[in-house]
Design an enzyme around this catalytic site. Structure first.
Site, mmCIF file in Angstrom:
data_model
loop_
_atom_site.group_PDB
_atom_site.id
_atom_site.type_symbol
_atom_site.label_atom_id
_atom_site.label_comp_id
_atom_site.label_asym_id
_atom_site.label_seq_id
_atom_site.Cartn_x
_atom_site.Cartn_y
_atom_site.Cartn_z
ATOM 1 N N THR A 75 -35.074 51.670 -32.660
ATOM 2 C CA THR A 75 -34.706 52.853 -32.613
ATOM 3 C C THR A 75 -34.438 53.429 -31.208
ATOM 4 O O THR A 75 -33.609 54.412 -31.012
ATOM 5 C CB THR A 75 -36.187 53.905 -33.081
ATOM 6 O OG1 THR A 75 -36.412 53.380 -34.264
ATOM 7 C CG2 THR A 75 -35.928 55.402 -32.971
ATOM 8 N N SER A 92 -36.435 45.519 -35.578
ATOM 9 C CA SER A 92 -37.384 44.518 -35.155
ATOM 10 C C SER A 92 -37.979 43.880 -36.424
ATOM 11 O O SER A 92 -38.670 42.663 -36.299
ATOM 12 C CB SER A 92 -38.453 45.016 -34.049
ATOM 13 O OG SER A 92 -39.298 45.827 -34.934
ATOM 14 N N SER A 93 -37.970 44.145 -37.468
ATOM 15 C CA SER A 93 -38.398 43.802 -38.724
ATOM 16 C C SER A 93 -37.506 42.430 -38.945
ATOM 17 O O SER A 93 -38.175 41.735 -39.797
ATOM 18 C CB SER A 93 -38.292 44.578 -40.167
ATOM 19 O OG SER A 93 -38.839 45.814 -39.765
ATOM 20 N N GLN A 137 -60.358 40.901 -39.551
ATOM 21 C CA GLN A 137 -59.322 41.954 -39.883
ATOM 22 C C GLN A 137 -59.781 43.362 -39.431
ATOM 23 O O GLN A 137 -58.921 44.178 -39.482
ATOM 24 C CB GLN A 137 -59.337 42.024 -41.460
ATOM 25 C CG GLN A 137 -60.573 41.964 -42.182
ATOM 26 C CD GLN A 137 -60.079 41.875 -43.738
ATOM 27 O OE1 GLN A 137 -60.140 43.073 -44.594
ATOM 28 N NE2 GLN A 137 -60.090 40.649 -43.996
ATOM 29 N N CYS A 138 -60.868 43.524 -38.631
ATOM 30 C CA CYS A 138 -61.120 44.584 -37.926
ATOM 31 C C CYS A 138 -60.167 44.630 -36.714
ATOM 32 O O CYS A 138 -59.738 43.899 -36.142
ATOM 33 C CB CYS A 138 -62.445 44.846 -37.253
ATOM 34 S SG CYS A 138 -63.864 44.750 -38.456
ATOM 35 N N ASP A 186 -41.849 48.210 -34.587
ATOM 36 C CA ASP A 186 -42.581 47.564 -35.502
ATOM 37 C C ASP A 186 -43.098 46.211 -35.293
ATOM 38 O O ASP A 186 -44.049 45.883 -35.715
ATOM 39 C CB ASP A 186 -41.743 47.482 -36.552
ATOM 40 C CG ASP A 186 -41.413 48.708 -37.394
ATOM 41 O OD1 ASP A 186 -41.976 49.911 -36.951
ATOM 42 O OD2 ASP A 186 -40.491 48.959 -38.233
#
Ligand code: ASP
Length: 340
Positions: free
Chosen positions: A13, A58-59, A277-278, A90
């Site tokens: 962006t 960036s994906s 996953q925290c 991203d």
């Protein structure tokens, strides 16, 4: 002394302007950077730009492009004092992590930045992010660059790149580094927290690694995960390392089928890395019964590493040919300040 900065535009962006005809966002010609941001003329440094031939969202970033960015830095390393990589937000944390591993013994600043609003937008966050990133890339103290690592600058803060995660798709404050303090804060002054920066390594030559092995996977555990899903991931063709996103401080199900499958595949040579996953905190295998079995079957302790950094670290280590025997020990060692 006027510092030389190289801006590497990959896309995202930040480099977009509105087409007055169609109203759509499109990448602008980076050679005309100064036209869009005349403020850059006031900086006490000279700025050159290089751009991806086709700037990307960036994906669409890939490990091959991480290597391309690292190579641009290598090719220009002696000529420039610092590098600013403009990148979509991203996957910026993935790229920042990957670059930190690819650029061994980095002795100059490599600052990734981007923005939530295009540079041509009235309310853009791009200008501040870009201008301050350049200032940070040019910062020197007693002739030595202040930052000698891959940083990520966004919304008034410089973070260690491999400690960051994108946490918000809307706010200007899009990134967080929950397990490591920020390195620099921009207010009326630039406040540098030297104690958190990677130390200066005198006489160390930059080594640029160029091989990333993509045979890694991430599996996020969830209540109700089926044996067939687990089995299909564990037996993916060519898989060499699995980042297992566990609960809390590294906990997982104690069901017999789950532990049996995992144990078998580890014995067959798959590297399984325990990452929580925290967003904040650390894996502590053995603290609960639900992680004791993982510990005893030699699951690798990802400690407080982010998933982004774990993925690129695994790709980098596999690409560098770290032996089966040493993989666990090397992974559990902080190579670029990515874990405690
Ligand atoms: N989708 C964009 C990208 O990551 C978003 C951004 O630039 O912030 O390339």
């Amino acid at each position: 002394m006027e510092r030389r900065i190289l801006l590497v535009y990959t896309g995202g962006t930040i480099g977009m302007v509105k087409d007055y005809g169609s109203g759509a966002l499109k990448a602008f010609d980076f050679k005309k950077l100064l036209k869009h941001i005349p403020e850059l003329n006031q900086l006490d440094c000279s700025i050159d730009t290089v751009s991806f031939d086709e700037p990307i969202d960036s994906s669409d970033m890939t490990p091959a492009q991480w290597v391309k960015i690292a190579t641009i830095i290598e090719d220009n390393y002696e000529v420039y004092d610092g590098f600013v990589v403009l990148h979509g937000s991203d996957t910026m944390s993935y790229t920042a992590s990957a670059l930190s591993f690819l650029l061994e013994n980095l002795g100059k600043p490599v600052i990734l930045t981007g923005s939530q609003l295009p540079i041509g937008d009235l309310r853009t966050d791009a200008k501040e992010n870009l201008i301050t990133s350049i200032q940070i890339a040019a910062l020197h103290k007693k002739g030595i660059p202040v930052v000698r690592e891959v940083g990520l600058y966004f919304e008034y803060k410089l973070y260690r790149g491999n400690r960051t995660t994108k946490i918000n798709a809307e706010n200007f404050q899009a990134f967080a580094s929950l397990n490591y303090p920020f390195l620099i804060e921009s207010g009326v002054h630039l406040n540098v927290y030297e104690e958190y920066l990677l130390p200066y390594k005198k006489n160390k030559k930059l080594i640029v690694h160029k091989k990333m092995d993509e045979n890694v996977a991430v599996l996020k555990l969830f209540p109700g995960i089926t044996q067939s899903l687990l089995e299909s991931v564990l037996h993916s063709k060519g898989l060499k390392a699995l980042i297992l996103e566990t609960y809390g401080s590294g906990n997982a199900s104690t069901q017999a089928w789950f532990l049996k499958s995992l144990k078998k595949i580890i014995n067959e040579g798959l590297h399984v890395i325990n990452v929580t996953q925290c967003s904040g905190g650390s894996v502590m295998m053995g603290q609960y019964e639900t992680s004791s079995a993982l510990k005893s079957m030699q699951v690798i302790n990802g400690k407080d590493i982010t998933t982004e950094a774990a993925i690129s670290k695994a790709m980098y280590m596999l690409g560098s040919g770290v032996s089966q025997k040493h993989f666990k020990t090397v992974f559990e060692t902080s190579l670029r300040g990515e874990m405690r």
